[in-house]
Design a protein around this motif. Structure first.
Motif, PDB file in Angstrom:
ATOM      1  N   ASN A 415     -29.693   5.682  -9.242  1.00 54.47           N
ATOM      2  CA  ASN A 415     -30.483   5.941 -10.454  1.00 54.47           C
ATOM      3  C   ASN A 415     -30.437   7.405 -10.817  1.00 54.47           C
ATOM      4  O   ASN A 415     -30.259   7.785 -11.977  1.00 54.47           O
ATOM      5  N   GLU A 423     -27.358  12.893 -18.599  1.00 49.90           N
ATOM      6  CA  GLU A 423     -27.744  14.158 -19.224  1.00 49.90           C
ATOM      7  C   GLU A 423     -26.503  14.971 -19.567  1.00 49.90           C
ATOM      8  O   GLU A 423     -26.446  15.641 -20.603  1.00 49.90           O
ATOM      9  N   ASN A 445     -25.510  -0.734 -10.194  1.00 48.08           N
ATOM     10  CA  ASN A 445     -26.869  -1.202 -10.486  1.00 48.08           C
ATOM     11  C   ASN A 445     -26.905  -2.578 -11.139  1.00 48.08           C
ATOM     12  O   ASN A 445     -27.982  -3.091 -11.409  1.00 48.08           O
ATOM     13  N   LYS A 449     -23.671  -4.738 -19.012  1.00 46.19           N
ATOM     14  CA  LYS A 449     -23.534  -4.520 -20.461  1.00 46.19           C
ATOM     15  C   LYS A 449     -23.479  -3.038 -20.777  1.00 46.19           C
ATOM     16  O   LYS A 449     -22.777  -2.607 -21.689  1.00 46.19           O
ATOM     17  N   ILE A 450     -24.254  -2.267 -20.046  1.00 43.69           N
ATOM     18  CA  ILE A 450     -24.219  -0.821 -20.261  1.00 43.69           C
ATOM     19  C   ILE A 450     -22.888  -0.266 -19.760  1.00 43.69           C
ATOM     20  O   ILE A 450     -22.256   0.556 -20.428  1.00 43.69           O
ATOM     21  N   PRO A 495     -31.762   2.410  -2.172  1.00 46.30           N
ATOM     22  CA  PRO A 495     -33.085   2.139  -1.592  1.00 46.30           C
ATOM     23  C   PRO A 495     -33.495   0.694  -1.848  1.00 46.30           C
ATOM     24  O   PRO A 495     -33.264   0.170  -2.934  1.00 46.30           O
ATOM     25  N   ASP A 498     -38.944   1.146  -3.897  1.00 49.33           N
ATOM     26  CA  ASP A 498     -38.937   2.176  -4.935  1.00 49.33           C
ATOM     27  C   ASP A 498     -39.694   3.424  -4.499  1.00 49.33           C
ATOM     28  O   ASP A 498     -40.603   3.362  -3.669  1.00 49.33           O
ATOM     29  N   PHE A 499     -39.309   4.548  -5.031  1.00 51.52           N
ATOM     30  CA  PHE A 499     -40.114   5.759  -4.908  1.00 51.52           C
ATOM     31  C   PHE A 499     -39.748   6.659  -6.078  1.00 51.52           C
ATOM     32  O   PHE A 499     -38.750   6.434  -6.766  1.00 51.52           O
ATOM     33  N   ILE A 500     -40.562   7.663  -6.280  1.00 51.03           N
ATOM     34  CA  ILE A 500     -40.287   8.611  -7.363  1.00 51.03           C
ATOM     35  C   ILE A 500     -39.390   9.717  -6.799  1.00 51.03           C
ATOM     36  O   ILE A 500     -39.688  10.318  -5.770  1.00 51.03           O
ATOM     37  N   VAL A 501     -38.305   9.976  -7.493  1.00 51.62           N
ATOM     38  CA  VAL A 501     -37.330  10.965  -7.037  1.00 51.62           C
ATOM     39  C   VAL A 501     -37.907  12.375  -7.181  1.00 51.62           C
ATOM     40  O   VAL A 501     -38.507  12.704  -8.199  1.00 51.62           O
TER      41      VAL A 501
ATOM     42  N   GLY B 145     -33.714   8.446 -23.086  1.00 51.81           N
ATOM     43  CA  GLY B 145     -34.299   8.859 -21.824  1.00 51.81           C
ATOM     44  C   GLY B 145     -34.024  10.254 -21.376  1.00 51.81           C
ATOM     45  O   GLY B 145     -33.254  10.967 -21.978  1.00 51.81           O
ATOM     46  N   TYR B 146     -34.662  10.641 -20.328  1.00 53.93           N
ATOM     47  CA  TYR B 146     -34.527  11.846 -19.585  1.00 53.93           C
ATOM     48  C   TYR B 146     -35.010  13.048 -20.387  1.00 53.93           C
ATOM     49  O   TYR B 146     -35.998  12.983 -21.068  1.00 53.93           O
ATOM     50  N   SER B 246     -41.377  10.984 -14.718  1.00 53.27           N
ATOM     51  CA  SER B 246     -40.823  10.853 -13.357  1.00 53.27           C
ATOM     52  C   SER B 246     -39.687   9.847 -13.393  1.00 53.27           C
ATOM     53  O   SER B 246     -39.581   9.055 -14.332  1.00 53.27           O
ATOM     54  N   PHE B 247     -38.892   9.880 -12.352  1.00 50.21           N
ATOM     55  CA  PHE B 247     -37.715   9.013 -12.323  1.00 50.21           C
ATOM     56  C   PHE B 247     -37.742   8.164 -11.057  1.00 50.21           C
ATOM     57  O   PHE B 247     -37.922   8.669  -9.961  1.00 50.21           O
ATOM     58  N   HIS B 248     -37.528   6.876 -11.267  1.00 49.50           N
ATOM     59  CA  HIS B 248     -37.564   5.939 -10.157  1.00 49.50           C
ATOM     60  C   HIS B 248     -36.260   5.950  -9.383  1.00 49.50           C
ATOM     61  O   HIS B 248     -35.186   6.166  -9.955  1.00 49.50           O
ATOM     62  N   ALA B 249     -36.363   5.650  -8.108  1.00 50.04           N
ATOM     63  CA  ALA B 249     -35.164   5.566  -7.269  1.00 50.04           C
ATOM     64  C   ALA B 249     -34.569   4.168  -7.291  1.00 50.04           C
ATOM     65  O   ALA B 249     -33.363   3.985  -7.149  1.00 50.04           O
ATOM     66  N   SER B 250     -35.412   3.183  -7.458  1.00 50.85           N
ATOM     67  CA  SER B 250     -34.940   1.804  -7.363  1.00 50.85           C
ATOM     68  C   SER B 250     -34.247   1.370  -8.647  1.00 50.85           C
ATOM     69  O   SER B 250     -34.654   1.749  -9.739  1.00 50.85           O
ATOM     70  N   ARG B 251     -33.238   0.532  -8.525  1.00 52.65           N
ATOM     71  CA  ARG B 251     -32.488   0.058  -9.687  1.00 52.65           C
ATOM     72  C   ARG B 251     -33.336  -0.821 -10.600  1.00 52.65           C
ATOM     73  O   ARG B 251     -32.980  -1.071 -11.737  1.00 52.65           O
ATOM     74  N   TYR B 253     -36.179  -0.096 -11.803  1.00 54.26           N
ATOM     75  CA  TYR B 253     -36.951   0.719 -12.744  1.00 54.26           C
ATOM     76  C   TYR B 253     -36.103   1.879 -13.216  1.00 54.26           C
ATOM     77  O   TYR B 253     -34.999   2.093 -12.745  1.00 54.26           O
ATOM     78  N   ASN B 254     -36.682   2.651 -14.113  1.00 47.60           N
ATOM     79  CA  ASN B 254     -35.920   3.770 -14.648  1.00 47.60           C
ATOM     80  C   ASN B 254     -36.807   5.007 -14.716  1.00 47.60           C
ATOM     81  O   ASN B 254     -36.801   5.830 -13.821  1.00 47.60           O
ATOM     82  N   GLU B 256     -40.701   6.774 -15.560  1.00 53.22           N
ATOM     83  CA  GLU B 256     -42.137   6.552 -15.665  1.00 53.22           C
ATOM     84  C   GLU B 256     -42.726   7.747 -16.401  1.00 53.22           C
ATOM     85  O   GLU B 256     -42.526   8.886 -15.993  1.00 53.22           O
ATOM     86  N   ASP B 420     -29.420  -5.357 -23.793  1.00 51.90           N
ATOM     87  CA  ASP B 420     -28.765  -4.841 -22.594  1.00 51.90           C
ATOM     88  C   ASP B 420     -29.734  -4.266 -21.575  1.00 51.90           C
ATOM     89  O   ASP B 420     -29.325  -3.734 -20.564  1.00 51.90           O
ATOM     90  N   LEU B 422     -31.436  -1.591 -21.676  1.00 51.37           N
ATOM     91  CA  LEU B 422     -31.604  -0.133 -21.683  1.00 51.37           C
ATOM     92  C   LEU B 422     -31.899   0.400 -23.077  1.00 51.37           C
ATOM     93  O   LEU B 422     -32.781   1.221 -23.264  1.00 51.37           O
TER      94      LEU B 422
END
Lengths: 625, 493
Positions: A415, A423, A445, A449-450, A495, A498-501, B145-146, B246-251, B253-254, B256, B420, B422
């Motif tokens: 992710n 970016e 992931n 489609k993306i 992972p 989940d966690f916040i990076v 995003g971002y 914030s950015f999630h690590a798990s696929r 989510y994306n 927050e 899609d 996203l």
């Protein structure tokens, strides 16, 4: 005896000149003089031909033998896409088509032969163009050759900078050609047609048209072509106004500067200013030099030597611009992008570069091969944990930070790797590396489609379409993703929870990832690498209890070294969960300590008494780095 | 030899005639008994009579395709395509939809393979209603995003044709972030948007005039963010938020986006003054996403308990509340909970009330308030008079988030990531009544393959009743002037 008197006009640059003069009695002096002129002209054309050949060969040789690293770098700075949308984004602004052309030509830069030949042709065309300009500007011919060489050598030196792109040189070439067109004709209609087409020229070349404007204004002042100059200034002003207010949506800064070379990447932006001023005042320079009168007898030699000096100075400056470390770094990067980990490791261990980027690439290559804890000190480690991971900063351009993506990709934080690649794509446009990473991270992931959108982009390129087709095949058969050695491995590293990076403290992500995926061996390697770089021996040995659980069958070399250090300090070995320190490591440690003591310089900052084998250790890093 | 050859040749010729004369391959038509796979999916959708042509792609195998579009008014148009891309001419399309008796149109689609075998599909039927859709749609087009603020545009796009033009472009505003374009009663000549960065401020338009204002007064801890125009056009309520991303690590989510703190403020356009919407409750709340009732008598908003420094973002639950507003005195009443999402462990965002004041659509999701990044986010319809809410049928398994009502209350536009997962696309759904919500369809494009290609997202779609006359150069000129600073008038109630 008389004969036909046939005089053909001496044409500039034309090899054949025929003058047949009547043999008139009493005119021997004139004949001799004319023969001299003929000889001089032929010789001068010969010299001219030599100059152009010399420019061509110098450019070609330099870029082929030394400066080819710029091709790799520039080819990776943009992706030329064969689509209407890609063209539209350039056609929508003045100067955009110039950059578009540059990008089109750059796509062939994966071949250094092509790149060298292309640049040689363009630089030589510069020489020819500015020679012809000189012919128009001055009657004196002594320094024509000098100026033929000068403009091309200046641009050759600029082109030797890897951040200076081919469209910049094309811009100066087009400016020269348009100026030549403006001054070449005595016909009033033709002269004014250069003014008439100025808006089109501005649209095609952007701010280079302002360089031309400057050149022509200077020319007009010198040659007292006041009316024409005023008309041009008026047309230019109206063009800019109309373009800005009605046709193109561009801010003033872009109208006046795009697509001139970007100031941001030049260490000394004053060089750009000097470059622009050189061309703007070029007519004045030529005129000024032409006022210098040299005896005809010496004229040819002065001309030749001045050119020779120019070339020698150019060669000298090229040798200064050429930076072997930069060349080595790009060679390393090329292998890195090709995922030639062995090549990266081999080169860095051979060259021992102190550059942060080189060390980062080396560490990442080791991590990809699960050898961080075995070999990382076989190369200098001068930057602490910054040589394994780069913290994100919104204040720093992504182009400087982009390499940080590879840590996340390597370790399985897909992710976050996607975010960095995204970016980069948003701020820098499509580039081979960011598009490839966007495809891979989305395939991993499961966002097919993306991934397909980016694959479509890659498919519309010259050099990467076969790679695109390969990825496309994976979308049609996702099992190919799981079975792919690279992508399949990354899927397993991701992972599970989940966690916040942590973007500002990336080292914290390693612990979080280890918790979210205990089977992630790369995360463990990075954890240990960070501890070693921080010289946290106790931390290292505490984590060594995990070795077996992580799937190790023996203790990695540097961890053995850490354990021996711990033993030396505390008197006992840490719990190695069934593993034993090898006798070879123990023996090596004894030799290391002995070498340090016998040299009498155990506290020496460089530890000169210690041989290479023993410098490639954690011990050496702890003691001397 | 001649005697033997004689009967053979005619027999052979007869055979030749018979085999070529039959032509059974060319006549073969296979009826597959299902509708074709087309993109976008327009099957069964309800469309207004003034919508732009619904161009689409046929995703079936075939060397060529034939589409016959017909309507109840008797008009028919036939199209052929080699690549499966079907584009209607605007004139023909208008004829297809014209006439008050048009209740539906159908597309009969056939494909032909290289052997000449034709495949016929069941017709694709679309319902047509007489309730027109607002003629323009305004949205923000950007990369989803971002952090980078490149290539952000506010676009106005005709819903009746494919005309579109920029309203604002951020590269003319020093590459600042542009957001929160919000219209007063869907009017094109009165709207605002925020610019964040060196050209920062809130830009108000009035006709072709653009004025830049700095709404953050020293008394405010944070800037003005999510706006809502009061129907009188003089007041605008904003939330004032401290936002972190914030950015999630798990696929799964994306991103927050969370508020650390927020409150409501109200801005008087004529006086250029800000004031706080007071809160007398002893519990500290975070308040955001204001929305006025059409009569201006109530302010609806989302409210969650104030988080602490160590709070988990998953615990943040917003309820839908409202306060009565006295338009004469500008005094607010006590807050009352309209929908208690917290009690069902959910969170509410983006309340939007229908023009007739009877219904409110909101987004419901697991936590927080930035629902565009929540896959589970769905649109819910609240009956204001009864207080009952239910999940709307127009939802998908992906994000449904920001939404708005047309000026006649008959159409909803909302952001959906159903394509899609996203990138959000603007979808329209007919709202006949609470029980009569049409199958949604995506904003049609001249090139139906556009959505497949672009990674940009269509953000915050808003209906507009006419063409917006201000353009990017107007905002650029306004950005060149000093922002007018707003004053502070204290707290309201």
């Amino acid at each position: 005896m008389g004969g036909c008197k046939t005089v053909k006009k001496i044409s500039d640059g034309q090899p054949s000149i025929q003058i047949a003069m009547e043999k008139v009695p009493g005119k021997n002096n004139q004949q001799e003089r004319q023969s001299e002129i003929l000889e001089k002209i032929n010789v001068r054309e010969y010299d001219l031909f030599l100059i152009f050949v010399a420019v061509f060969i110098l450019t070609c040789l330099y870029f082929y033998l030394f400066g080819s690293y710029i091709f790799f770098y520039q080819e990776n700075q943009s992706l030329f896409v064969y689509s209407c949308e890609y063209l539209q984004q350039f056609a929508a602004k003045p100067g955009g088509l110039l950059e578009y052309t540059g990008n089109f030509l750059t796509q062939g830069f994966f071949s250094k032969l092509y790149g060298s030949l292309l640049l040689s042709v363009i630089i030589t065309l510069i020489a020819i163009t500015f020679f012809r300009i000189n012919k128009k500007l001055t009657a004196g011919k002594q320094f024509l050759l000098l100026f033929a060489a000068l403009a091309s050598c200046v641009l050759l030196l600029m082109q030797a900078n890897f951040i200076y792109l081919i469209h910049n040189t094309l811009g100066f070439l087009l400016t020269g050609l348009y100026f030549l067109f403006s001054v070449s004709t005595n016909n009033k209609i033709s002269r004014y047609s250069a003014l008439f087409f100025y808006p089109l020229f501005f649209y095609l070349t952007g701010a280079y048209a302002l360089i031309y404007l400057g050149m022509f204004t200077v020319f007009g002042i010198i040659m007292k072509k006041v009316v024409q100059t005023i008309y041009l200034l008026i047309i230019a002003g109206l063009t800019i106004l109309i373009f800005k207010e009605f046709i193109f949506l561009q801010p003033w800064s872009e109208i006046f500067y795009y697509p001139l070379p970007s100031k941001d990447y030049f260490i000394h932006p004053v060089i750009l200013l000097l470059l622009f001023l050189f061309f703007i005042f070029y007519p004045a320079l030529v005129k000024l030099i032409s006022l210098v009168r040299i005896n005809a007898a010496f004229s040819r030699n002065v001309s030749r030597y001045s050119v020779l000096i120019t070339f020698l100075v150019t060669i000298f400056l090229l040798s200064k611009i050429y930076n072997i470390e930069t060349a080595d770094l790009f060679k390393l990067e090329k292998m890195f992008f090709a995922r030639d980990w062995n090549g990266v490791i081999k080169q860095q261990e051979a060259l021992q570069m102190n550059n942060l980027v080189a060390q980062y690439y080396y560490n990442t290559a080791l991590a990809e091969k699960n050898q961080l804890c075995d070999r990382m000190f076989f190369s200098p480690q001068n930057y602490g944990i910054q040589s394994v991971m780069i913290p994100w900063s919104s204040q720093i351009s992504i182009s400087r930070l982009f390499r940080g993506v590879y840590f996340y990709y390597c370790i399985g934080l897909i992710n976050e790797a996607h975010r960095w690649a995204f970016e980069s794509m948003v701020t820098e446009g499509y580039r081979p590396e960011n598009i490839k990473l966007l495809i891979k991270t989305n395939l991993i992931n499961g966002h097919y489609k993306i991934a397909a959108k980016y694959i479509m982009v890659l498919k519309r390129t010259l050099h990467y379409r076969s790679l695109a087709k390969q990825y496309e095949g994976m979308i049609l058969n996702p099992e190919l993703i799981r079975s792919d050695p690279e992508l399949g491995e990354k899927i397993k590293l991701q992972p599970e929870g989940d966690f916040i990076v942590r973007i500002r403290n990336p080292e914290n992500n390693v612990d979080l990832l280890m918790e979210a995926n205990p089977g992630n061996k790369k995360a463990y390697e990075y954890k240990m690498a960070c501890l070693m770089l921080e010289k946290n021996v106790e931390g290292i040995v505490n984590e060594m209890t995990e070795l077996k659980a992580k799937g190790y069958t023996k203790i990695p070399g540097h961890l053995e070294e850490a354990a021996l250090l711990y033993n030396e300090k505390t008197g006992f070995l840490p719990d190695l969960n069934g593993f034993k320190i090898s006798s070879e490591a123990e023996e090596r440690f004894l030799r290391y300590r002995s070498a340090g003591k016998s040299s009498g310089r155990i506290q020496s900052p460089e530890g000169q008494g210690i041989n290479k084998e023993l410098r490639n250790t954690f011990w050496y890093y702890v003691d001397f780095k | 030899m001649r005697k033997i050859a004689f009967p053979v040749i005619p027999v052979l010729m007869l055979q030749l005639i018979l085999t070529t004369g039959c032509g059974t391959d060319k006549e073969t038509v296979i009826n597959v008994g299902r509708e074709p796979d087309i993109y976008p999916d327009y099957s069964g959708v309800t469309i207004p009579e003034n919508i732009a042509p619904l161009n689409f792609m046929i995703r079936e195998n075939g060397k060529s395709f034939r589409v016959t579009a017909s309507s109840a008014n008797g008009f028919e148009v036939s199209l052929k395509s080699q690549d499966g891309i079907i584009r209607f001419r605007e004139k023909s399309w208008k004829k297809l939809l014209s006439g008050n008796d048009v209740k539906n149109i159908s597309f009969d689609i056939e494909s032909e393979d290289k052997e000449g075998v034709r495949t016929k599909y069941n017709p694709v039927t679309l319902s047509v209603v007489n309730d027109p859709i607002d003629p323009w749609l305004c949205y923000r087009l950007l990369y989803p995003g971002y952090e980078a603020y490149f290539q952000i545009k506010i676009i106005q796009r005709s819903t009746e044709s494919f005309r579109e033009r920029s309203v604002a472009e951020n590269h003319l505003l020093k590459t600042s972030c542009i957001n929160c374009h919000t219209f007063h009663l869907n009017k094109p000549d009165k709207f605002l948007l925020h610019v964040r960065g060196s050209a920062g401020g809130t830009y108000f338009t009035d006709g072709t005039k653009v004025v830049r204002r700095d709404l953050k007064t020293p008394e405010m801890q944070y800037g003005a963010v999510y706006p809502a125009w009061h129907p009188n056009g003089r007041l605008v309520t904003f939330s004032s938020n401290s936002i972190v991303q914030s950015f999630h690590a798990s696929r799964e989510y994306n991103i927050e986006v969370t508020d650390l703190a927020s409150s409501l403020v109200i801005y008087d356009l004529e006086k250029n003054e800000m004031s706080a919407v007071g809160e007398n409750d002893s519990i500290k709340y975070m308040e955001t996403f204001p929305e006025w009732s059409p009569d201006g008598g109530y302010l609806y908003y989302c409210r969650a308990r104030q988080t602490g420094d160590t709070s988990d973002f998953r615990e943040i639950k917003y309820n839908l509340v409202r306060k009565a507003f006295d338009q004469a005195t500008h005094i607010f009443g006590i807050a009352e909970v309209v929908f208690d999402a917290e009690s069902i462990n959910k969170s509410v965002s983006f309340p939007r009330i229908s023009p007739d004041g009877n219904y409110l659509v909101f987004t419901l999701h697991n936590n927080g308030n930035f629902s565009i990044w929540h896959k589970e986010a769905d649109l819910h319809l609240l009956n204001i008079s009864t207080g009952t809410a239910e999940r709307m049928s127009l939802n998908s398994s992906e994000t449904e988030s920001y939404h708005g009502w047309s000026s006649n209350g008959r159409w909803l536009v909302f952001s959906s990531k159903r394509d899609d997962g996203l990138t959000a696309r603007p979808y329209f759904a007919y709202f006949g009544s609470a029980d009569d919500v049409g199958k949604p369809f995506v904003l049609p494009q001249k090139d139906p393959a556009l959505y497949e290609r672009t990674v940009k997202t269509f953000n915050k779609p808003e209906f507009v009743t006419g063409r917006i006359r201000t353009g990017p150069r107007d905002f650029e000129r306004a950005a060149g002037k000093e922002a007018e600073k707003a004053g502070w008038a204290g707290a309201k109630q």
